[in-house]
Design a protein around this motif. Structure first.
Motif, PDB file in Angstrom:
ATOM      1  N   GLU A 102      -8.888  59.120 -59.001  1.00 16.13           N
ATOM      2  CA  GLU A 102     -10.359  58.884 -58.227  1.00 16.13           C
ATOM      3  C   GLU A 102      -9.947  57.918 -58.236  1.00 16.13           C
ATOM      4  OE1 GLU A 102     -13.154  61.652 -61.056  1.00 16.13           O
ATOM      5  OE2 GLU A 102     -12.830  59.992 -61.802  1.00 16.13           O
ATOM      6  N   GLU A 103      -8.414  57.172 -58.659  1.00 17.53           N
ATOM      7  CA  GLU A 103      -8.574  55.874 -57.798  1.00 17.53           C
ATOM      8  C   GLU A 103      -7.927  56.446 -56.473  1.00 17.53           C
ATOM      9  OE1 GLU A 103      -8.752  52.470 -59.115  1.00 17.53           O
ATOM     10  OE2 GLU A 103      -9.025  53.644 -61.303  1.00 17.53           O
ATOM     11  N   LEU A 104      -8.005  57.199 -56.031  1.00 20.41           N
ATOM     12  CA  LEU A 104      -7.528  57.138 -54.844  1.00 20.41           C
ATOM     13  C   LEU A 104      -8.044  57.801 -53.548  1.00 20.41           C
ATOM     14  CD1 LEU A 104      -3.387  58.957 -55.613  1.00 20.41           C
ATOM     15  CD2 LEU A 104      -3.871  56.687 -54.162  1.00 20.41           C
ATOM     16  N   GLY A 105      -9.193  57.799 -53.986  1.00 18.70           N
ATOM     17  CA  GLY A 105     -10.499  58.427 -53.117  1.00 18.70           C
ATOM     18  C   GLY A 105     -11.493  59.090 -53.325  1.00 18.70           C
ATOM     19  N   HIS A 106     -10.497  60.238 -54.394  1.00 20.46           N
ATOM     20  CA  HIS A 106     -11.083  62.416 -54.613  1.00 20.46           C
ATOM     21  C   HIS A 106     -11.831  61.872 -55.898  1.00 20.46           C
ATOM     22  CE1 HIS A 106      -8.628  61.590 -50.846  1.00 20.46           C
ATOM     23  NE2 HIS A 106      -9.822  62.906 -50.494  1.00 20.46           N
ATOM     24  N   THR A 107     -11.686  63.555 -56.216  1.00 22.35           N
ATOM     25  CA  THR A 107     -12.490  63.540 -57.360  1.00 22.35           C
ATOM     26  C   THR A 107     -11.683  65.306 -57.433  1.00 22.35           C
ATOM     27  OG1 THR A 107     -13.629  63.998 -59.588  1.00 22.35           O
ATOM     28  CG2 THR A 107     -14.931  64.559 -57.631  1.00 22.35           C
ATOM     29  N   HIS A 132     -21.889  55.607 -59.718  1.00 25.87           N
ATOM     30  CA  HIS A 132     -22.599  55.743 -58.657  1.00 25.87           C
ATOM     31  C   HIS A 132     -21.888  55.970 -57.216  1.00 25.87           C
ATOM     32  CE1 HIS A 132     -26.187  54.433 -59.658  1.00 25.87           C
ATOM     33  NE2 HIS A 132     -26.274  53.668 -60.579  1.00 25.87           N
ATOM     34  N   ASP A 133     -20.828  56.432 -57.313  1.00 27.75           N
ATOM     35  CA  ASP A 133     -19.317  56.466 -56.857  1.00 27.75           C
ATOM     36  C   ASP A 133     -18.721  57.717 -56.902  1.00 27.75           C
ATOM     37  OD1 ASP A 133     -19.010  54.467 -55.598  1.00 27.75           O
ATOM     38  OD2 ASP A 133     -17.919  52.572 -56.847  1.00 27.75           O
ATOM     39  N   SER A 134     -20.214  58.440 -57.377  1.00 31.68           N
ATOM     40  CA  SER A 134     -19.491  60.250 -57.999  1.00 31.68           C
ATOM     41  C   SER A 134     -18.137  60.850 -58.658  1.00 31.68           C
ATOM     42  CB  SER A 134     -19.416  60.833 -56.537  1.00 31.68           C
ATOM     43  OG  SER A 134     -17.829  60.620 -56.098  1.00 31.68           O
ATOM     44  N   ARG A 135     -17.914  59.608 -59.286  1.00 29.47           N
ATOM     45  CA  ARG A 135     -16.560  59.796 -60.653  1.00 29.47           C
ATOM     46  C   ARG A 135     -16.757  60.135 -61.117  1.00 29.47           C
ATOM     47  NH1 ARG A 135     -15.300  54.296 -57.921  1.00 29.47           N
ATOM     48  NH2 ARG A 135     -13.254  54.153 -57.233  1.00 29.47           N
ATOM     49  N   GLN A 136     -16.213  60.920 -62.400  1.00 28.47           N
ATOM     50  CA  GLN A 136     -16.360  61.693 -63.610  1.00 28.47           C
ATOM     51  C   GLN A 136     -16.419  60.821 -64.834  1.00 28.47           C
ATOM     52  OE1 GLN A 136     -14.698  65.112 -64.068  1.00 28.47           O
ATOM     53  NE2 GLN A 136     -13.950  65.427 -61.582  1.00 28.47           N
TER      54      GLN A 136
END
Length: 244
Positions: free
Chosen positions: A223-228, A144-148
């Motif tokens: 992703e931990e840094l807010g991106h993918t 739901h946070d758009s992480r893979q």
């Protein structure tokens, strides 16, 4: 008349009780083709290689001439058999590598489980999944946070994957709902914080060396840094995480 179930999906009683599990893996017909066809192809190449070498040794500009002349000298039956056996072994290796690159996914109404030979097994609750789609032949599951949650090559046809996920209540999408947000990564462009650039620089090196485990771990770090991030060949494309 009852339709025949596709050979790359089958249903088993769920280990957790409740709904029946659907297992999505390599199609059985494709497995047979790979496990039989690749070794046979390797043996045929081993048989024909000396013949081809004899055809090209007369060329004036021939790279690796010494190797070509050695292969061209193979005429004895035992030598030909040895070349065929070597080709067979190489073909078996390619077959198992090919099969190991594909995900096996088990679905129930409550959870999905993904298994990959390189990075093992992981399980996620259906309630944690916001989108499922294909990026080419790569299966992607987002939270739901758009992480893979899951990203890996899958061998089953798209329509069969879609039908299986929808049958168990997962939010299957026709494509990446955040595709328009991706930007091509350029090191030092100023578009990202230095720490994100540093991880993407390391990830690019892992891509060059085809280190799947490192690529996966560095994706998690991004992703931990807010991106993918996703890839096109060795090019990286990034986007910010988005809450669904």
């Amino acid at each position: 008349m009852e339709s025949k179930r596709p050979d790359h999906t089958f249903r088993t009683p769920s280990a957790t009780g409740g709904s029946t599990a659907t297992v999505l893996g390599y199609p059985r017909s494709d497995k047979i083709l790979i496990l039989v066809g690749m070794p046979l192809a390797g043996a045929v190449v081993g048989l024909l290689l000396p013949v081809l070498a004899r055809q090209i040794t007369g060329l004036s500009k021939l790279p690796l001439r010494t190797v070509a002349e050695f292969v061209a000298s193979v005429e004895e039956t035992w030598q030909v058999v040895a070349f065929m056996a070597g080709g067979l072994v190489v073909g078996v290796g390619f077959a198992f590598v090919s099969l190991s690159e594909s995900l096996t996914v088990t679905l129930t109404d409550a959870r999905l489980e993904a298994v990959h030979d390189h990075w093992g097994r992981e399980s996620h609750a259906r309630a944690d999944v916001s989108a499922v789609f294909l990026d080419g032949r790569t299966l992607v599951v987002l939270d739901h946070d758009s992480r893979q949650l899951v990203r890996g090559t899958h061998a089953a046809p798209a329509r069969q994957l879609a039908a299986a996920f929808r049958a168990h209540g997962y939010p299957w999408q026709a494509g990446d709902p955040y595709a328009d947000l991706f930007q091509k990564w350029s090191p030092g462009s100023g578009a990202l914080r230095p720490e994100v650039d540093a991880v993407l620089t390391a990830r690019k090196e892992a891509l060059k060396h085809k280190s799947g485990y490192d690529v996966r771990e560095l994706t998690r770090a991004v992703e931990e840094l807010g991106h993918t991030v996703r890839d096109s060949g060795t090019e990286q494309f990034w986007r910010p995480l988005v809450q669904s």
